[in-house]
Design a protein around this motif. Structure first.
Motif, PDB file in Angstrom:
ATOM      1  N   PHE A  65       0.826  -1.210   0.000  1.00 52.56           N
ATOM      2  CA  PHE A  65       0.000   0.000   0.000  1.00 52.56           C
ATOM      3  C   PHE A  65       0.864   1.266   0.000  1.00 52.56           C
ATOM      4  N   ILE A  66       2.168   1.094   0.268  1.00 52.15           N
ATOM      5  CA  ILE A  66       3.089   2.233   0.324  1.00 52.15           C
ATOM      6  C   ILE A  66       4.149   2.155  -0.772  1.00 52.15           C
ATOM      7  N   ILE A  67       4.696   0.961  -0.973  1.00 54.85           N
ATOM      8  CA  ILE A  67       5.792   0.747  -1.914  1.00 54.85           C
ATOM      9  C   ILE A  67       5.286  -0.076  -3.099  1.00 54.85           C
ATOM     10  N   PRO A  68       5.540   0.351  -4.328  1.00 55.37           N
ATOM     11  CA  PRO A  68       5.122  -0.476  -5.466  1.00 55.37           C
ATOM     12  C   PRO A  68       5.750  -1.871  -5.392  1.00 55.37           C
ATOM     13  N   PHE A  69       4.937  -2.879  -5.559  1.00 57.25           N
ATOM     14  CA  PHE A  69       5.315  -4.289  -5.479  1.00 57.25           C
ATOM     15  C   PHE A  69       5.846  -4.682  -4.106  1.00 57.25           C
ATOM     16  N   GLY A  70       5.630  -3.848  -3.111  1.00 53.56           N
ATOM     17  CA  GLY A  70       6.003  -4.194  -1.746  1.00 53.56           C
ATOM     18  C   GLY A  70       5.195  -5.370  -1.232  1.00 53.56           C
ATOM     19  N   ASN A  71       4.004  -5.571  -1.806  1.00 51.60           N
ATOM     20  CA  ASN A  71       3.171  -6.702  -1.382  1.00 51.60           C
ATOM     21  C   ASN A  71       3.813  -8.029  -1.749  1.00 51.60           C
ATOM     22  N   ILE A  72       4.672  -8.056  -2.743  1.00 52.48           N
ATOM     23  CA  ILE A  72       5.386  -9.288  -3.098  1.00 52.48           C
ATOM     24  C   ILE A  72       6.778  -9.296  -2.472  1.00 52.48           C
ATOM     25  N   ILE A  73       7.445  -8.166  -2.485  1.00 49.95           N
ATOM     26  CA  ILE A  73       8.827  -8.095  -2.001  1.00 49.95           C
ATOM     27  C   ILE A  73       8.927  -8.477  -0.527  1.00 49.95           C
ATOM     28  N   GLY A  74       8.027  -7.950   0.305  1.00 48.70           N
ATOM     29  CA  GLY A  74       8.080  -8.244   1.745  1.00 48.70           C
ATOM     30  C   GLY A  74       7.978  -9.728   2.048  1.00 48.70           C
ATOM     31  N   PRO A  75       6.921 -10.408   1.582  1.00 47.46           N
ATOM     32  CA  PRO A  75       6.822 -11.844   1.851  1.00 47.46           C
ATOM     33  C   PRO A  75       7.962 -12.665   1.249  1.00 47.46           C
ATOM     34  N   VAL A  76       8.430 -12.292   0.061  1.00 48.62           N
ATOM     35  CA  VAL A  76       9.530 -13.046  -0.559  1.00 48.62           C
ATOM     36  C   VAL A  76      10.796 -12.934   0.277  1.00 48.62           C
ATOM     37  N   VAL A  77      11.103 -11.737   0.740  1.00 51.33           N
ATOM     38  CA  VAL A  77      12.324 -11.537   1.535  1.00 51.33           C
ATOM     39  C   VAL A  77      12.248 -12.343   2.835  1.00 51.33           C
ATOM     40  N   ILE A  78      11.145 -12.249   3.541  1.00 49.16           N
ATOM     41  CA  ILE A  78      11.011 -12.992   4.797  1.00 49.16           C
ATOM     42  C   ILE A  78      11.049 -14.491   4.546  1.00 49.16           C
ATOM     43  N   TRP A  79      10.344 -14.941   3.521  1.00 45.99           N
ATOM     44  CA  TRP A  79      10.314 -16.370   3.211  1.00 45.99           C
ATOM     45  C   TRP A  79      11.716 -16.867   2.851  1.00 45.99           C
ATOM     46  N   GLN A  80      12.444 -16.147   2.019  1.00 48.86           N
ATOM     47  CA  GLN A  80      13.775 -16.589   1.604  1.00 48.86           C
ATOM     48  C   GLN A  80      14.769 -16.617   2.764  1.00 48.86           C
ATOM     49  N   ILE A  81      14.650 -15.694   3.670  1.00 48.16           N
ATOM     50  CA  ILE A  81      15.583 -15.648   4.805  1.00 48.16           C
ATOM     51  C   ILE A  81      15.280 -16.740   5.824  1.00 48.16           C
ATOM     52  N   GLN A  82      13.995 -17.039   6.053  1.00 48.89           N
ATOM     53  CA  GLN A  82      13.620 -17.924   7.157  1.00 48.89           C
ATOM     54  C   GLN A  82      13.174 -19.328   6.736  1.00 48.89           C
ATOM     55  N   LYS A  83      13.040 -19.610   5.455  1.00 44.51           N
ATOM     56  CA  LYS A  83      12.449 -20.880   5.020  1.00 44.51           C
ATOM     57  C   LYS A  83      13.248 -22.104   5.432  1.00 44.51           C
ATOM     58  N   ASP A  84      14.558 -21.989   5.521  1.00 39.25           N
ATOM     59  CA  ASP A  84      15.383 -23.137   5.892  1.00 39.25           C
ATOM     60  C   ASP A  84      15.445 -23.356   7.395  1.00 39.25           C
ATOM     61  N   LYS A  85      14.942 -22.421   8.151  1.00 45.06           N
ATOM     62  CA  LYS A  85      14.998 -22.521   9.603  1.00 45.06           C
ATOM     63  C   LYS A  85      13.750 -23.138  10.209  1.00 45.06           C
ATOM     64  N   SER A  86      12.645 -23.138   9.449  1.00 45.38           N
ATOM     65  CA  SER A  86      11.383 -23.615   9.998  1.00 45.38           C
ATOM     66  C   SER A  86      10.437 -24.031   8.879  1.00 45.38           C
ATOM     67  N   ALA A  87       9.892 -25.227   8.983  1.00 44.08           N
ATOM     68  CA  ALA A  87       8.893 -25.688   8.012  1.00 44.08           C
ATOM     69  C   ALA A  87       7.615 -24.868   8.142  1.00 44.08           C
TER      70      ALA A  87
END
Length: 129
Positions: A37-59
């Motif tokens: 709602f603030i950053i263009p394509f932030g709706n995809i960038i935010g979840p992708v960044v969190i998912w990529q950083i944390q996906k190997d640490k927790s199913a």
């Protein structure tokens, strides 16, 4: 031959998250989409960044990250279609409805993830399995 410890590759340490950290990161994967709602394509960038950083640490975080990314890609496709329909004067109401759906479902998913529940978004294309 000498045994040289410097030449042996060392595997990275296995890290895991505590249950409360898992719930927090899963919740943030969903709620970070509100950045759109603030950053263009932030709706995809935010979840992708969190998912990529944390996906190997927790199913658990991996599951919620994939759900959030899939939903936000689906929503972005809907936003693009509503933009194309803008010139037919039906794009604006569709855009408003999509924005409300995106907001409400992201908050519901974040709350459910924080409660330790698995949430599956309705009407979502599964691009990432």
């Amino acid at each position: 031959m000498e045994n040289q410890p410097y030449n042996n590759p060392v595997p990275p340490p296995v890290t895991s998250l505590s249950p409360s950290d898992e719930r927090m990161w899963a919740m943030l994967a969903h709620l970070s989409a509100l950045a759109g709602f603030i950053i263009p394509f932030g709706n995809i960038i935010g979840p992708v960044v969190i998912w990529q950083i944390q996906k190997d640490k927790s199913a658990y975080v991996d599951y919620h990250g994939k759900e959030a990314v899939n939903f936000q890609i689906t929503m972005t496709i809907g936003y693009c279609i509503s933009f194309l329909l803008f010139f037919l004067f039906i794009g604006v109401p569709i855009l408003i409805v999509l924005g409300l759906i995106g907001l409400v479902l992201s908050i519901i998913a974040g709350v459910k993830a924080n409660n330790g529940e698995y949430y599956k978004y309705p009407f979502t294309f599964r691009f990432i399995n």
